[in-house]
Motif scaffolding. Sequence first.
Motif, PDB file in Angstrom:
ATOM      1  N   MET A   1     -11.647  16.551   3.821  1.00 31.43           N
ATOM      2  CA  MET A   1     -10.447  16.227   4.606  1.00 31.43           C
ATOM      3  C   MET A   1      -9.675  14.964   4.062  1.00 31.43           C
ATOM      4  O   MET A   1     -10.451  14.018   3.604  1.00 31.43           O
ATOM      5  N   PRO A   2      -8.510  14.990   3.661  1.00 34.85           N
ATOM      6  CA  PRO A   2      -7.874  13.673   3.131  1.00 34.85           C
ATOM      7  C   PRO A   2      -8.020  12.532   4.008  1.00 34.85           C
ATOM      8  O   PRO A   2      -7.811  12.779   5.197  1.00 34.85           O
ATOM      9  N   THR A   3      -7.873  11.208   3.354  1.00 32.70           N
ATOM     10  CA  THR A   3      -8.126  10.340   4.353  1.00 32.70           C
ATOM     11  C   THR A   3      -6.675   9.288   3.938  1.00 32.70           C
ATOM     12  O   THR A   3      -6.704   9.050   2.647  1.00 32.70           O
ATOM     13  N   VAL A   4      -6.200   8.723   4.881  1.00 34.23           N
ATOM     14  CA  VAL A   4      -4.933   7.651   4.641  1.00 34.23           C
ATOM     15  C   VAL A   4      -5.631   6.210   5.244  1.00 34.23           C
ATOM     16  O   VAL A   4      -6.115   6.350   6.363  1.00 34.23           O
ATOM     17  N   LEU A   5      -5.564   5.129   4.393  1.00 39.61           N
ATOM     18  CA  LEU A   5      -5.501   4.054   4.908  1.00 39.61           C
ATOM     19  C   LEU A   5      -4.256   3.235   5.503  1.00 39.61           C
ATOM     20  O   LEU A   5      -3.413   3.140   4.834  1.00 39.61           O
ATOM     21  N   ILE A   6      -4.496   3.016   6.692  1.00 36.67           N
ATOM     22  CA  ILE A   6      -3.328   2.365   7.325  1.00 36.67           C
ATOM     23  C   ILE A   6      -3.672   0.896   7.481  1.00 36.67           C
ATOM     24  O   ILE A   6      -4.561   0.353   7.920  1.00 36.67           O
ATOM     25  N   ILE A   7      -2.709  -0.023   6.877  1.00 37.49           N
ATOM     26  CA  ILE A   7      -2.780  -1.552   6.801  1.00 37.49           C
ATOM     27  C   ILE A   7      -1.716  -2.031   7.523  1.00 37.49           C
ATOM     28  O   ILE A   7      -0.660  -2.031   7.135  1.00 37.49           O
ATOM     29  N   ASP A   8      -1.952  -2.627   8.976  1.00 39.04           N
ATOM     30  CA  ASP A   8      -0.886  -3.018   9.774  1.00 39.04           C
ATOM     31  C   ASP A   8      -1.308  -3.863  10.814  1.00 39.04           C
ATOM     32  O   ASP A   8      -2.355  -3.616  11.351  1.00 39.04           O
ATOM     33  N   ASN A  10      -0.318  -4.591  13.667  1.00 39.15           N
ATOM     34  CA  ASN A  10       0.041  -4.102  15.038  1.00 39.15           C
ATOM     35  C   ASN A  10      -0.778  -3.089  15.376  1.00 39.15           C
ATOM     36  O   ASN A  10      -0.669  -1.857  14.851  1.00 39.15           O
ATOM     37  N   ARG A  11      -1.881  -3.203  16.395  1.00 42.70           N
ATOM     38  CA  ARG A  11      -2.700  -1.979  16.775  1.00 42.70           C
ATOM     39  C   ARG A  11      -1.999  -1.105  17.059  1.00 42.70           C
ATOM     40  O   ARG A  11      -2.501   0.171  16.824  1.00 42.70           O
ATOM     41  N   SER A  12      -1.068  -1.305  17.717  1.00 42.03           N
ATOM     42  CA  SER A  12      -0.426   0.116  18.675  1.00 42.03           C
ATOM     43  C   SER A  12       0.360   0.892  17.526  1.00 42.03           C
ATOM     44  O   SER A  12       0.348   2.110  17.851  1.00 42.03           O
ATOM     45  N   ILE A  13       0.846   0.282  16.434  1.00 41.84           N
ATOM     46  CA  ILE A  13       1.542   1.097  15.438  1.00 41.84           C
ATOM     47  C   ILE A  13       0.315   1.863  14.688  1.00 41.84           C
ATOM     48  O   ILE A  13       0.497   3.326  14.332  1.00 41.84           O
ATOM     49  N   ALA A  14      -0.723   1.311  14.426  1.00 41.54           N
ATOM     50  CA  ALA A  14      -1.742   1.760  13.781  1.00 41.54           C
ATOM     51  C   ALA A  14      -2.161   2.848  14.583  1.00 41.54           C
ATOM     52  O   ALA A  14      -2.659   4.151  13.871  1.00 41.54           O
ATOM     53  N   MET A  15      -2.478   2.902  15.758  1.00 42.75           N
ATOM     54  CA  MET A  15      -2.979   4.077  16.542  1.00 42.75           C
ATOM     55  C   MET A  15      -1.861   5.005  16.731  1.00 42.75           C
ATOM     56  O   MET A  15      -2.373   6.248  16.842  1.00 42.75           O
ATOM     57  N   VAL A  19      -2.943   9.003  15.386  1.00 41.06           N
ATOM     58  CA  VAL A  19      -2.765  10.268  16.275  1.00 41.06           C
ATOM     59  C   VAL A  19      -1.924  11.154  15.556  1.00 41.06           C
ATOM     60  O   VAL A  19      -2.228  12.287  15.552  1.00 41.06           O
ATOM     61  N   LEU A  20      -0.782  10.733  14.843  1.00 41.10           N
ATOM     62  CA  LEU A  20       0.197  11.412  14.325  1.00 41.10           C
ATOM     63  C   LEU A  20      -0.513  12.269  13.132  1.00 41.10           C
ATOM     64  O   LEU A  20      -0.264  13.615  12.973  1.00 41.10           O
ATOM     65  N   LEU A  21      -1.187  11.604  12.262  1.00 43.93           N
ATOM     66  CA  LEU A  21      -1.990  12.088  11.161  1.00 43.93           C
ATOM     67  C   LEU A  21      -2.841  13.253  11.507  1.00 43.93           C
ATOM     68  O   LEU A  21      -3.127  14.124  10.981  1.00 43.93           O
ATOM     69  N   SER A  22      -3.628  12.701  12.627  1.00 44.68           N
ATOM     70  CA  SER A  22      -4.648  13.822  13.148  1.00 44.68           C
ATOM     71  C   SER A  22      -4.367  15.211  13.526  1.00 44.68           C
ATOM     72  O   SER A  22      -5.015  16.047  13.307  1.00 44.68           O
ATOM     73  N   LEU A  23      -3.187  15.086  13.866  1.00 47.77           N
ATOM     74  CA  LEU A  23      -2.509  16.596  14.455  1.00 47.77           C
ATOM     75  C   LEU A  23      -2.369  17.487  13.156  1.00 47.77           C
ATOM     76  O   LEU A  23      -2.213  18.519  13.357  1.00 47.77           O
ATOM     77  N   ASN A 110      10.824   8.391  11.548  1.00 46.86           N
ATOM     78  CA  ASN A 110      10.709   9.726  12.008  1.00 46.86           C
ATOM     79  C   ASN A 110       9.533  10.577  11.524  1.00 46.86           C
ATOM     80  O   ASN A 110       9.066  10.647  10.553  1.00 46.86           O
ATOM     81  N   ASP A 111       9.054  10.918  12.805  1.00 49.65           N
ATOM     82  CA  ASP A 111       7.465  11.615  12.595  1.00 49.65           C
ATOM     83  C   ASP A 111       7.538  12.680  11.467  1.00 49.65           C
ATOM     84  O   ASP A 111       6.707  12.777  10.709  1.00 49.65           O
ATOM     85  N   GLN A 112       8.605  13.562  11.707  1.00 50.02           N
ATOM     86  CA  GLN A 112       8.622  14.692  10.617  1.00 50.02           C
ATOM     87  C   GLN A 112       8.753  14.446   9.232  1.00 50.02           C
ATOM     88  O   GLN A 112       8.038  14.700   8.284  1.00 50.02           O
ATOM     89  N   ARG A 113       9.540  13.321   9.147  1.00 47.01           N
ATOM     90  CA  ARG A 113       9.841  12.720   7.570  1.00 47.01           C
ATOM     91  C   ARG A 113       8.482  12.067   7.132  1.00 47.01           C
ATOM     92  O   ARG A 113       8.089  12.299   5.828  1.00 47.01           O
ATOM     93  N   LEU A 114       7.818  11.520   8.011  1.00 45.90           N
ATOM     94  CA  LEU A 114       6.461  10.485   7.706  1.00 45.90           C
ATOM     95  C   LEU A 114       5.530  11.727   7.244  1.00 45.90           C
ATOM     96  O   LEU A 114       5.019  11.636   6.190  1.00 45.90           O
ATOM     97  N   LEU A 115       5.343  12.696   7.992  1.00 45.29           N
ATOM     98  CA  LEU A 115       4.402  13.563   7.921  1.00 45.29           C
ATOM     99  C   LEU A 115       4.702  14.467   6.662  1.00 45.29           C
ATOM    100  O   LEU A 115       3.712  14.714   5.859  1.00 45.29           O
ATOM    101  N   ALA A 116       5.809  14.777   6.385  1.00 46.86           N
ATOM    102  CA  ALA A 116       6.215  15.464   5.201  1.00 46.86           C
ATOM    103  C   ALA A 116       5.841  14.659   3.918  1.00 46.86           C
ATOM    104  O   ALA A 116       5.629  15.230   2.764  1.00 46.86           O
ATOM    105  N   THR A 117       6.399  13.275   4.034  1.00 50.43           N
ATOM    106  CA  THR A 117       6.143  12.465   2.996  1.00 50.43           C
ATOM    107  C   THR A 117       4.725  12.481   2.549  1.00 50.43           C
ATOM    108  O   THR A 117       4.273  12.415   1.544  1.00 50.43           O
ATOM    109  N   VAL A 118       3.783  12.253   3.510  1.00 45.94           N
ATOM    110  CA  VAL A 118       2.349  12.281   3.406  1.00 45.94           C
ATOM    111  C   VAL A 118       1.594  13.316   2.825  1.00 45.94           C
ATOM    112  O   VAL A 118       1.021  13.325   1.787  1.00 45.94           O
TER     113      VAL A 118
END
Length: 449
Positions: A1-8, A10-15, A19-23, A110-118
Amino acid sequence: MPTVLIIDDNRSIAMALEVLLSLSDIASISADSPEQGLAMLQTNAVDLVIQDMNFAADTTSGAEGVALFQAIRKRHPDLPVILLTAWTHLDAAVDLIKAGAADYLAKPWNDQRLLATVQNLLELGELGRVNRSLQLRTQRERKQKRALETQYDLRNLIWQDAATERVLGMACQVARAHVSVLITGPNGSGKERIAEIIQANSSVKDGPFVVLNCGALPAELIEAELFGAEAGAYTGASKAREGKFEAADGGTLFLDEIGNLPLAGQMKLLRVLETGRFERLGSNKERQVKVRVISATNADLPAMIRAGNFREDLFYRLNVIELHIPALAERPDDILPLAHSFLEQGKSLTADAQANLLQHVWPGNVRELKNVMQRAGLFAVGDQINASDLGLPKLATASSTTELEPEREDIEHALMRANGVVAQAAAQLGLSRQALYRRMDRLGISRSV
């Protein structure tokens, strides 16, 4: 499974990102500062970074994000980085994109754009790693192939698979040693071609190469074929004739389907191998020859020995060196080069025809492939050969393969045939791209095959 590192910070943004990526079956880990993010890159396998541009309170310049991006790029030049922030100095963003940032997304995203980019970046990164690995492997294999072709006479053999190369390497190694060689493998796999290559690189390469198929003659005639016969030695022998051993004197005798040799013939063959002497049928005159014997079989000779149908002492005489040729299905990289070699000049294979050839199991091996290509060339309309022209079973569909999950070897071969394109490999296997990713993760198949 691919892994993304989030550096932010703001804990709420990271969470929310986690969640968005896990879906979409994408794992994530988080760091709340540039220092922690860089440390995590040193200790974790990361496929992509999503980083904020501002960390200190009341800071909007983006300088911290620029420094972080530059540090990541210096240590991990191929790692894709997405910049994510409410900081919208367009010129600076463009500069970072020019410097190698993968994308720049403003908050709120935008969730869809972010997911598509990732997902696109992960697949491109996957493809890049696989392609680099394949390029290195291909370069190494081409170098080895050129070395074999330069150093040895390979009789214009067509091959590409590493399994075939191993057989060729061994054949060329043993060629100059005057020892008996037993070539094993299924019918139609190319045993006689390997025997020809051994002869062509041996110390008797200028001598004759004589072939006897022990399975193509009645048992009562095999001895006469091997050792010759005097006139009247058997019914129909109106004149004396030399046998294959005499014809092969000073060269190589290739005995195909050696398991069909009757026991009486086996005893005489053993004597020739031990002494180089024999008599023609119906004669007491002893003859002397010097012959390199190469034999071949698709039979289980040890089982025949246990059943009393093959002499054990002869087996060890013939089997000083054993070369095993895998079935064509076990060397899939040979399939398309061979198929193209069997085509008439000017004809070509469509993509669906190539996929059909790669999926077929080839019970008749190279001989079957040659027949299929010759038949397709005759019946195809025009210069392009389609899957329908081959007359092979249709490609498996996803619905027909749901109960049969591909094994590790199937997946690795599919990735190789697809040049690392996961989507194409998944289509060959009758899976969705995400299903193939999950199967690869379960089997522990590296993303850089």
